[in-house]
Design a protein around this motif. Structure first.
Motif, PDB file in Angstrom:
ATOM      1  N   THR A  56       0.850  -1.016   0.075  1.00 24.23           N
ATOM      2  CA  THR A  56      -0.083  -0.258  -0.150  1.00 24.23           C
ATOM      3  C   THR A  56       0.926   1.201  -0.097  1.00 24.23           C
ATOM      4  OG1 THR A  56      -1.719  -1.151   1.308  1.00 24.23           O
ATOM      5  CG2 THR A  56      -1.742   1.381   1.274  1.00 24.23           C
ATOM      6  N   ILE A  57       0.611   2.092  -0.872  1.00 25.86           N
ATOM      7  CA  ILE A  57       1.398   3.270  -1.077  1.00 25.86           C
ATOM      8  C   ILE A  57       0.413   4.488  -1.097  1.00 25.86           C
ATOM      9  CG2 ILE A  57       2.677   4.997  -2.584  1.00 25.86           C
ATOM     10  CD1 ILE A  57       4.089   2.380  -3.393  1.00 25.86           C
ATOM     11  N   GLY A  58       0.383   5.388  -0.114  1.00 25.37           N
ATOM     12  CA  GLY A  58      -0.187   6.867   0.073  1.00 25.37           C
ATOM     13  C   GLY A  58       0.498   7.655  -0.545  1.00 25.37           C
ATOM     14  N   ILE A  59      -0.278   8.692  -1.438  1.00 28.52           N
ATOM     15  CA  ILE A  59       0.289   9.843  -2.076  1.00 28.52           C
ATOM     16  C   ILE A  59      -0.472  11.100  -1.562  1.00 28.52           C
ATOM     17  CG2 ILE A  59       1.072  10.896  -4.203  1.00 28.52           C
ATOM     18  CD1 ILE A  59       2.344   8.449  -4.027  1.00 28.52           C
ATOM     19  N   VAL A  60       0.309  11.927  -1.045  1.00 30.95           N
ATOM     20  CA  VAL A  60      -0.104  13.387  -0.530  1.00 30.95           C
ATOM     21  C   VAL A  60       0.204  14.445  -1.594  1.00 30.95           C
ATOM     22  CG1 VAL A  60      -0.628  14.951   1.365  1.00 30.95           C
ATOM     23  CG2 VAL A  60      -0.396  12.375   1.876  1.00 30.95           C
ATOM     24  N   ASP A  61      -0.568  14.931  -2.153  1.00 31.36           N
ATOM     25  CA  ASP A  61      -0.140  16.242  -2.939  1.00 31.36           C
ATOM     26  C   ASP A  61      -1.676  17.097  -3.243  1.00 31.36           C
ATOM     27  OD1 ASP A  61       0.929  17.882  -5.067  1.00 31.36           O
ATOM     28  OD2 ASP A  61       2.589  16.920  -4.870  1.00 31.36           O
ATOM     29  N   ASP A  62      -1.598  18.312  -3.258  1.00 31.60           N
ATOM     30  CA  ASP A  62      -2.567  18.937  -3.747  1.00 31.60           C
ATOM     31  C   ASP A  62      -2.678  19.689  -5.087  1.00 31.60           C
ATOM     32  OD1 ASP A  62      -1.095  21.295  -2.988  1.00 31.60           O
ATOM     33  OD2 ASP A  62      -2.853  22.319  -2.596  1.00 31.60           O
ATOM     34  N   ASP A  63      -1.381  19.431  -5.918  1.00 29.94           N
ATOM     35  CA  ASP A  63      -0.903  20.306  -6.947  1.00 29.94           C
ATOM     36  C   ASP A  63      -1.487  19.478  -8.425  1.00 29.94           C
ATOM     37  OD1 ASP A  63      -0.035  22.179  -8.477  1.00 29.94           O
ATOM     38  OD2 ASP A  63       2.065  21.898  -8.021  1.00 29.94           O
ATOM     39  N   VAL A  64      -1.161  20.104  -9.237  1.00 31.08           N
ATOM     40  CA  VAL A  64      -1.746  19.364 -10.864  1.00 31.08           C
ATOM     41  C   VAL A  64      -0.286  19.451 -11.300  1.00 31.08           C
ATOM     42  CG1 VAL A  64      -4.107  20.038 -10.787  1.00 31.08           C
ATOM     43  CG2 VAL A  64      -2.260  21.635 -12.005  1.00 31.08           C
ATOM     44  N   VAL A  65      -0.186  18.683 -12.704  1.00 33.90           N
ATOM     45  CA  VAL A  65       1.048  18.516 -13.264  1.00 33.90           C
ATOM     46  C   VAL A  65       1.198  19.673 -14.174  1.00 33.90           C
ATOM     47  CG1 VAL A  65       2.189  16.965 -15.002  1.00 33.90           C
ATOM     48  CG2 VAL A  65       0.894  16.019 -13.377  1.00 33.90           C
ATOM     49  N   ASP A  66       2.381  20.325 -14.134  1.00 35.56           N
ATOM     50  CA  ASP A  66       2.623  21.499 -15.032  1.00 35.56           C
ATOM     51  C   ASP A  66       3.897  21.155 -15.970  1.00 35.56           C
ATOM     52  OD1 ASP A  66       2.429  24.412 -15.269  1.00 35.56           O
ATOM     53  OD2 ASP A  66       4.574  24.131 -15.281  1.00 35.56           O
ATOM     54  N   VAL A  67       3.917  21.821 -16.886  1.00 32.75           N
ATOM     55  CA  VAL A  67       5.001  21.167 -17.834  1.00 32.75           C
ATOM     56  C   VAL A  67       6.441  21.549 -17.365  1.00 32.75           C
ATOM     57  CG1 VAL A  67       5.144  23.479 -19.096  1.00 32.75           C
ATOM     58  CG2 VAL A  67       5.805  21.335 -20.346  1.00 32.75           C
ATOM     59  N   SER A  68       6.391  22.504 -16.360  1.00 25.66           N
ATOM     60  CA  SER A  68       7.783  22.727 -15.689  1.00 25.66           C
ATOM     61  C   SER A  68       8.147  21.806 -14.822  1.00 25.66           C
ATOM     62  CB  SER A  68       7.728  24.235 -15.041  1.00 25.66           C
ATOM     63  OG  SER A  68       6.667  24.051 -13.861  1.00 25.66           O
ATOM     64  N   ASN A  69       7.079  20.948 -14.450  1.00 30.17           N
ATOM     65  CA  ASN A  69       7.609  19.852 -13.437  1.00 30.17           C
ATOM     66  C   ASN A  69       8.347  18.804 -14.294  1.00 30.17           C
ATOM     67  OD1 ASN A  69       4.200  19.976 -12.107  1.00 30.17           O
ATOM     68  ND2 ASN A  69       6.022  21.111 -11.414  1.00 30.17           N
ATOM     69  N   ASP A 116      -4.493  12.562  11.269  1.00 26.63           N
ATOM     70  CA  ASP A 116      -5.252  11.592  10.587  1.00 26.63           C
ATOM     71  C   ASP A 116      -4.622  10.778   9.410  1.00 26.63           C
ATOM     72  OD1 ASP A 116      -7.177  12.156  12.357  1.00 26.63           O
ATOM     73  OD2 ASP A 116      -8.333  13.480  11.211  1.00 26.63           O
ATOM     74  N   ILE A 117      -3.880  11.605   8.644  1.00 29.03           N
ATOM     75  CA  ILE A 117      -3.496  11.058   7.298  1.00 29.03           C
ATOM     76  C   ILE A 117      -2.393   9.990   7.529  1.00 29.03           C
ATOM     77  CG2 ILE A 117      -2.214  11.481   5.353  1.00 29.03           C
ATOM     78  CD1 ILE A 117      -3.477  14.087   4.925  1.00 29.03           C
ATOM     79  N   ILE A 118      -1.510  10.192   8.559  1.00 30.28           N
ATOM     80  CA  ILE A 118      -0.489   9.460   8.791  1.00 30.28           C
ATOM     81  C   ILE A 118      -0.694   8.132   9.556  1.00 30.28           C
ATOM     82  CG2 ILE A 118       1.411  11.182   8.310  1.00 30.28           C
ATOM     83  CD1 ILE A 118       1.647  10.976  11.617  1.00 30.28           C
ATOM     84  N   ALA A 119      -2.004   8.296  10.247  1.00 31.78           N
ATOM     85  CA  ALA A 119      -2.196   7.120  11.186  1.00 31.78           C
ATOM     86  C   ALA A 119      -2.445   5.729  10.532  1.00 31.78           C
ATOM     87  CB  ALA A 119      -3.794   7.381  11.892  1.00 31.78           C
ATOM     88  N   GLY A 120      -2.632   5.529   9.169  1.00 34.20           N
ATOM     89  CA  GLY A 120      -2.798   4.418   8.684  1.00 34.20           C
ATOM     90  C   GLY A 120      -1.669   3.586   8.134  1.00 34.20           C
ATOM     91  N   TYR A 121      -0.579   4.307   8.300  1.00 35.68           N
ATOM     92  CA  TYR A 121       0.669   4.081   7.779  1.00 35.68           C
ATOM     93  C   TYR A 121       2.015   3.520   8.657  1.00 35.68           C
ATOM     94  CZ  TYR A 121      -1.725   5.909   3.386  1.00 35.68           C
ATOM     95  OH  TYR A 121      -2.696   6.387   2.626  1.00 35.68           O
ATOM     96  N   ASP A 122       2.742   2.553   7.886  1.00 36.85           N
ATOM     97  CA  ASP A 122       3.847   2.191   8.779  1.00 36.85           C
ATOM     98  C   ASP A 122       5.153   3.175   8.921  1.00 36.85           C
ATOM     99  OD1 ASP A 122       2.255  -0.345   9.179  1.00 36.85           O
ATOM    100  OD2 ASP A 122       3.320  -0.869   7.323  1.00 36.85           O
ATOM    101  N   LEU A 123       5.154   3.870   7.746  1.00 39.20           N
ATOM    102  CA  LEU A 123       6.066   4.853   7.858  1.00 39.20           C
ATOM    103  C   LEU A 123       6.086   5.980   6.658  1.00 39.20           C
ATOM    104  CD1 LEU A 123       8.692   4.680   5.247  1.00 39.20           C
ATOM    105  CD2 LEU A 123       8.589   2.140   6.104  1.00 39.20           C
TER     106      LEU A 123
END
Length: 269
Positions: A56-69, A116-123
């Motif tokens: 299980t992999i959780g990903i946290v980010d609120d951004d959208v992909v931009d060409v500069s990325n 709340d977000i980190i609670a469900g993860y091992d690291l």
């Protein structure tokens, strides 16, 4: 847990690897890892952990992909410009390994939602690029008793260290307070080599695999520094746990996550 025929084939090089083997692979398949930031550091972390079979992999980010990325954030591509980074990362992870469960957290990582977000993860893996986010990750993990892997990059240089509760210093033991605004340039201001975040992010993935499987020695009480212009790579011993650290010390003054203490948004490199 019994490995399927497909898993035996997929992870064959792990299964014969001293320090991983069948036992370690089963631990990887059962592990839950949270990556905060789906950018330059988060890209290699997510891809290598997915390839390694982290369940299980959780990903946290609120951004959208931009060409500069796209110069450094290799989990995304040109066709996904404008797509939420979390969704783009999930597509790439599952294209590489469809058995990985991907939890999408399309939000800023803030003092209000961190616990709340980190609670469900091992690291937790810190794949952010600003000090407020890094201090928040540190404080949230220390308070929750969660290990985390710090990484940072600017220009051609990077660093990483690993925090394990009860073993060595936390990030705040080493860097007590955030630098003043403008004191340290950001990647946006100073630039960053795309391959540099690939190096540090890959090393963060190695630390995560080691932590899960029990292989090798972690970067606890040590910081790895990399200067890619000179190819100078050093492991620097760190002072031990600081008794007067405000979050992990003997008499902590940080016992809750107060939003006013973390004023920068958490964004990916």
């Amino acid at each position: 847990m019994t490995l399927s025929d497909e898993q035996l084939e997929r992870y064959a090089r792990h299964l014969i690897l001293k320090g991983v083997g069948v036992r370690g692979q089963k631990r990887l398949l059962a592990a839950k890892v949270l990556i905060i930031g789906a950018g330059g550091l988060g890209s290699p972390v997510a891809l290598y952990l997915a390839a390694a079979g982290v369940g299980t992999i959780g990903i946290v980010d609120d951004d959208v992909v931009d060409v500069s990325n796209l110069q450094r954030q290799v989990i995304h591509d040109d066709d996904r410009v404008g797509m939420p980074k979390t969704e783009s990362a999930k597509l790439s992870i599952n294209r590489l390994n469809p058995d990985v469960k991907v939890n999408v957290h399309r939000t800023l990582f803030t003092a209000d939602n961190a616990a709340d977000i980190i609670a469900g993860y091992d690291l937790v893996v810190d794949a952010t690029d600003n000090f407020a986010a890094k201090f928040l990750i540190n404080d949230a993990c220390v308070l929750a008793g969660k290990p985390f892997i710090h990484g940072g990059v600017v220009r051609f240089a990077g660093q990483l260290m690993t925090y394990v509760p009860g073993e060595g210093p936390c990030y705040r033991c080493i860097f007590r307070e955030m630098p003043a605004a403008g004191e340290v340039p950001t990647c946006r201001e100073a630039g960053v080599l795309g391959a540099a975040v690939g190096v540090i992010g890959s090393l963060q993935a190695v630390e995560a695999v080691k932590m899960i499987t029990g292989a090798g020695d972690l970067l606890t009480a040590r910081m790895l520094t990399v200067d890619l212009l000179t190819m100078n790579i050093r492991t620097v011993p760190l002072p031990g746990h600081e008794p007067d650290c405000p979050v992990c010390g003997d008499h902590p003054t940080i016992t809750t996550l107060e939003p006013d203490n973390y004023i920068q948004p958490a964004c990916a490199v």
